[in-house]
Design a protein around this motif. Structure first.
Motif, PDB file in Angstrom:
ATOM      1  N   CYS A   1      -7.953   3.832   6.847  1.00 42.57           N
ATOM      2  CA  CYS A   1      -7.920   3.236   5.503  1.00 42.57           C
ATOM      3  C   CYS A   1      -9.297   2.658   5.148  1.00 42.57           C
ATOM      4  O   CYS A   1      -9.877   1.884   5.917  1.00 42.57           O
ATOM      5  N   PRO A   2      -9.830   3.017   3.998  1.00 46.36           N
ATOM      6  CA  PRO A   2     -11.162   2.518   3.629  1.00 46.36           C
ATOM      7  C   PRO A   2     -11.272   0.993   3.548  1.00 46.36           C
ATOM      8  O   PRO A   2     -12.379   0.458   3.600  1.00 46.36           O
ATOM      9  N   TRP A   3     -10.146   0.292   3.431  1.00 45.94           N
ATOM     10  CA  TRP A   3     -10.201  -1.167   3.298  1.00 45.94           C
ATOM     11  C   TRP A   3     -10.244  -1.874   4.642  1.00 45.94           C
ATOM     12  O   TRP A   3     -10.318  -3.109   4.690  1.00 45.94           O
TER      13      TRP A   3
ATOM     14  N   PHE B   1      -6.177   2.459  -6.534  1.00 40.97           N
ATOM     15  CA  PHE B   1      -6.939   3.047  -5.424  1.00 40.97           C
ATOM     16  C   PHE B   1      -6.029   3.914  -4.546  1.00 40.97           C
ATOM     17  O   PHE B   1      -6.365   5.062  -4.224  1.00 40.97           O
ATOM     18  N   CYS B   2      -4.861   3.391  -4.165  1.00 43.49           N
ATOM     19  CA  CYS B   2      -3.920   4.148  -3.318  1.00 43.49           C
ATOM     20  C   CYS B   2      -3.456   5.428  -4.016  1.00 43.49           C
ATOM     21  O   CYS B   2      -3.183   6.428  -3.351  1.00 43.49           O
TER      22      CYS B   2
ATOM     23  N   CYS C   1      -6.454   7.801  -3.278  1.00 42.70           N
ATOM     24  CA  CYS C   1      -7.090   7.839  -1.951  1.00 42.70           C
ATOM     25  C   CYS C   1      -6.349   8.780  -0.981  1.00 42.70           C
ATOM     26  O   CYS C   1      -6.898   9.776  -0.543  1.00 42.70           O
ATOM     27  N   LYS C   2      -5.126   8.444  -0.618  1.00 51.22           N
ATOM     28  CA  LYS C   2      -4.257   9.289   0.224  1.00 51.22           C
ATOM     29  C   LYS C   2      -4.825   9.561   1.619  1.00 51.22           C
ATOM     30  O   LYS C   2      -4.383  10.479   2.301  1.00 51.22           O
ATOM     31  N   ARG C   3      -5.799   8.833   2.023  1.00 51.79           N
ATOM     32  CA  ARG C   3      -6.415   9.062   3.339  1.00 51.79           C
ATOM     33  C   ARG C   3      -5.381   8.907   4.457  1.00 51.79           C
ATOM     34  O   ARG C   3      -5.344   9.693   5.400  1.00 51.79           O
ATOM     35  N   CYS C   4      -4.550   7.873   4.351  1.00 50.04           N
ATOM     36  CA  CYS C   4      -3.537   7.624   5.394  1.00 50.04           C
ATOM     37  C   CYS C   4      -2.552   8.791   5.468  1.00 50.04           C
ATOM     38  O   CYS C   4      -2.161   9.225   6.564  1.00 50.04           O
TER      39      CYS C   4
ATOM     40  N   LEU D   1      -1.585  -4.604   2.406  1.00 50.57           N
ATOM     41  CA  LEU D   1      -3.009  -4.380   2.661  1.00 50.57           C
ATOM     42  C   LEU D   1      -3.816  -5.568   2.146  1.00 50.57           C
ATOM     43  O   LEU D   1      -3.714  -5.942   0.985  1.00 50.57           O
TER      44      LEU D   1
ATOM     45  N   SER E   1       0.824  -1.210   0.000  1.00 51.68           N
ATOM     46  CA  SER E   1       0.000   0.000   0.000  1.00 51.68           C
ATOM     47  C   SER E   1       0.861   1.264   0.000  1.00 51.68           C
ATOM     48  O   SER E   1       2.069   1.214   0.220  1.00 51.68           O
ATOM     49  N   ARG E   2       0.215   2.402  -0.188  1.00 51.10           N
ATOM     50  CA  ARG E   2       0.886   3.701  -0.070  1.00 51.10           C
ATOM     51  C   ARG E   2       1.542   3.857   1.302  1.00 51.10           C
ATOM     52  O   ARG E   2       2.623   4.434   1.430  1.00 51.10           O
ATOM     53  N   ALA E   3       0.917   3.316   2.338  1.00 52.56           N
ATOM     54  CA  ALA E   3       1.417   3.484   3.707  1.00 52.56           C
ATOM     55  C   ALA E   3       2.594   2.572   4.025  1.00 52.56           C
ATOM     56  O   ALA E   3       3.128   2.616   5.134  1.00 52.56           O
TER      57      ALA E   3
ATOM     58  N   TRP F   1       2.698  -0.698   4.358  1.00 50.97           N
ATOM     59  CA  TRP F   1       2.383  -2.042   4.836  1.00 50.97           C
ATOM     60  C   TRP F   1       1.556  -2.772   3.781  1.00 50.97           C
ATOM     61  O   TRP F   1       0.967  -2.152   2.897  1.00 50.97           O
TER      62      TRP F   1
HETATM   63  S1  SF4 Z   1      -5.690   4.863   3.259  1.00 50.73           S
HETATM   64 FE1  SF4 Z   1      -5.955   4.883   1.039  1.00 50.73          FE
HETATM   65  S2  SF4 Z   1      -3.927   5.428   0.234  1.00 50.73           S
HETATM   66 FE2  SF4 Z   1      -3.651   4.764   2.341  1.00 50.73          FE
HETATM   67  S3  SF4 Z   1      -3.197   2.584   2.243  1.00 50.73           S
HETATM   68 FE3  SF4 Z   1      -5.419   2.746   2.521  1.00 50.73          FE
HETATM   69  S4  SF4 Z   1      -6.223   2.731   0.417  1.00 50.73           S
HETATM   70 FE4  SF4 Z   1      -4.047   3.192   0.242  1.00 50.73          FE
END
Ligand code: SF4
Ligand code: SF4
Length: 402
Positions: A332-334, A274-275, A278-281, A242, A236-238, A240
């Motif tokens: 994270c939305p997942w 998606f990553c 998204c950029k939520r993290c 996913l 993932s972007r973060a 780790w």
């Molecule tokens: S919050 Fe969004 S960008 Fe960050 S790991 Fe989850 S899906 Fe990816």
């Protein structure tokens, strides 16, 4: 023997991979030949002494961080309770003698893989994957600076999730954060030790790799690459791995072995696109360790987003408003649990990558990632000098920057 049994060599459906003890529909995932992270060069083994926590413990991030590192596991009583016994109970059993004679097992790696996968589920794993164990995936040296040598050909990866409602009830970087990790680590330690002991009793080499909670993990490797290789997640972007079913709400242990197995293939559930949007993290990370840039960088042979290990490690260790941090996992939305609605959305995301931005906005609009106070069942308590106190919450938690 029925016609069906004779067609299958007499093995039941579960050993043929047609049934599973697991509760997640892994058979519906899209399997691919190569991991979805772009590999652009040779991947070098990394030195465990160079990971963030080891550097912090050695004082590389400053004296305040080193001192906080020493008290970090003991400051929240539930965290300490979950972490303190694992090493003393399980560490002696990670390795052990191998039975001198091999058990009469089927001479079929596919059947053996399904047997081992079912064992993982039987022991309580939420997801189980198998991959070959490349040498680059091993640490070059352990935390004691001794070279890591492991010639086992396969790795079995066991994931254990933690409770979603508890994650909902937390801020992501408050007092329960690390206890979430350790409740899962404890379970995976037991699974890995039992599985490795069983394989050794069958006459094959096996070693359990797991977190001990006493700053002395038994891992011969970082787990993220093996989670990706064994088809349990994407990078993932973060930073780790996913899972399509759990997001990052899990911990892993690994059993390495020379028992001949059939590896699982990697998966592609659309996470890379998606990553990207998204950029939520990145937005919610309190230390700004996760990049929100669209650009990827070449790091140890792979294309990945920038991640500032020092900022993340310092924040987790020096967080004065909680014990460590898992905010990127919470938001994270997942990370949501299984269920008809969430499963439908997951399927829709896979099918409609052009709508990813809209999915992220919709997720935020519904309030996911916020604290749901109805589920805050734990008491915020901080142990200082052997006594407990109710911690005050500072609005400006930037102790870690000092
Ligand atoms: S919050 Fe969004 S960008 Fe960050 S790991 Fe989850 S899906 Fe990816
Ligand atoms: S654990 Fe916390 S500090 Fe580290 S990257 Fe995730 S949100 Fe940021």
């Amino acid at each position: 023997m029925s016609n069906r049994e004779s067609r299958s060599g007499g093995y039941p459906d579960i050993l043929l991979g047609r049934k599973s003890l697991g509760r997640y529909p892994v058979h519906k995932l899209r399997r691919v030949d190569a991991i979805t992270t772009e590999v652009r060069g040779e991947i070098q083994r990394v030195d465990q002494t160079q990971n963030g926590f080891e550097l912090a413990g050695a004082g590389a991030y400053g004296e305040k961080c080193r001192t906080e590192y020493e008290r970090s596991m003991t400051k929240f009583p539930l965290d300490y309770a979950l972490a303190e016994f694992v090493g003393s109970i399980f560490s002696p059993y990670g390795t052990g003698p191998v039975a001198p004679e091999k058990a009469p097992l089927p001479n079929d790696p596919a059947i053996l893989s399904e047997h081992i996968r079912s064992l993982g589920y039987f022991l309580g794993a939420d997801l189980v994957g198998v991959c070959e164990l490349p040498q680059w995936a091993l640490y070059s040296r352990d935390a004691e600076r001794d070279p890591i040598v492991c010639t086992h050909k396969y790795a079995i990866v066991l994931l254990s999730e933690w409770d979603y409602k508890t994650t909902s009830g937390s801020l992501g970087d408050d007092w329960i954060s690390d206890a979430c990790s350790f409740v899962a680590y404890d379970r995976t330690a037991h699974m890995a030790v039992a599985m490795a002991a069983y394989i050794r009793r069958l006459g094959y080499k096996a070693k359990a790799n797991f977190e001990t909670g006493d700053f002395n993990p038994t891992f011969d490797m970082p787990v993220t690459p093996l989670i990706v290789l064994s088809g349990l997640g994407e990078l993932s972007r973060a930073g780790w791995a996913l899972s399509p079913f759990l997001g990052g709400r899990f911990k892993a242990s690994v059993v390495t072995t020379d028992l001949e197995l059939r590896p699982d293939r990697p998966i592609d559930f659309g996470l890379q696109s998606f990553c990207r949007v998204c950029k939520r993290c990145a937005e919610e990370c309190p230390s700004r360790a996760i990049s929100d840039s669209d650009l990827m960088v070449l790091k140890n042979g792979i294309m990945t987003y920038e991640f500032d290990v020092e900022r993340c490690t310092k924040y987790r260790i020096m967080n004065q408003n909680g014990a460590f941090c898992g905010k990127c996992i919470k938001v994270c939305p997942w990370t949501k649990p299984e269920g008809p609605t969430h499963d439908l959305v997951r399927a829709a995301i896979r099918a409609t990558p052009f709508l990813n931005r809209a999915w992220v906005k919709f997720d935020k609009w519904l309030g996911y990632g916020q604290q749901d106070i109805r589920y805050k069942w734990w008491f915020d308590l901080e142990e200082v000098g052997g006594r407990h106190r109710i911690p005050k919450r500072s609005p400006d938690n930037d102790y870690w920057k000092k």
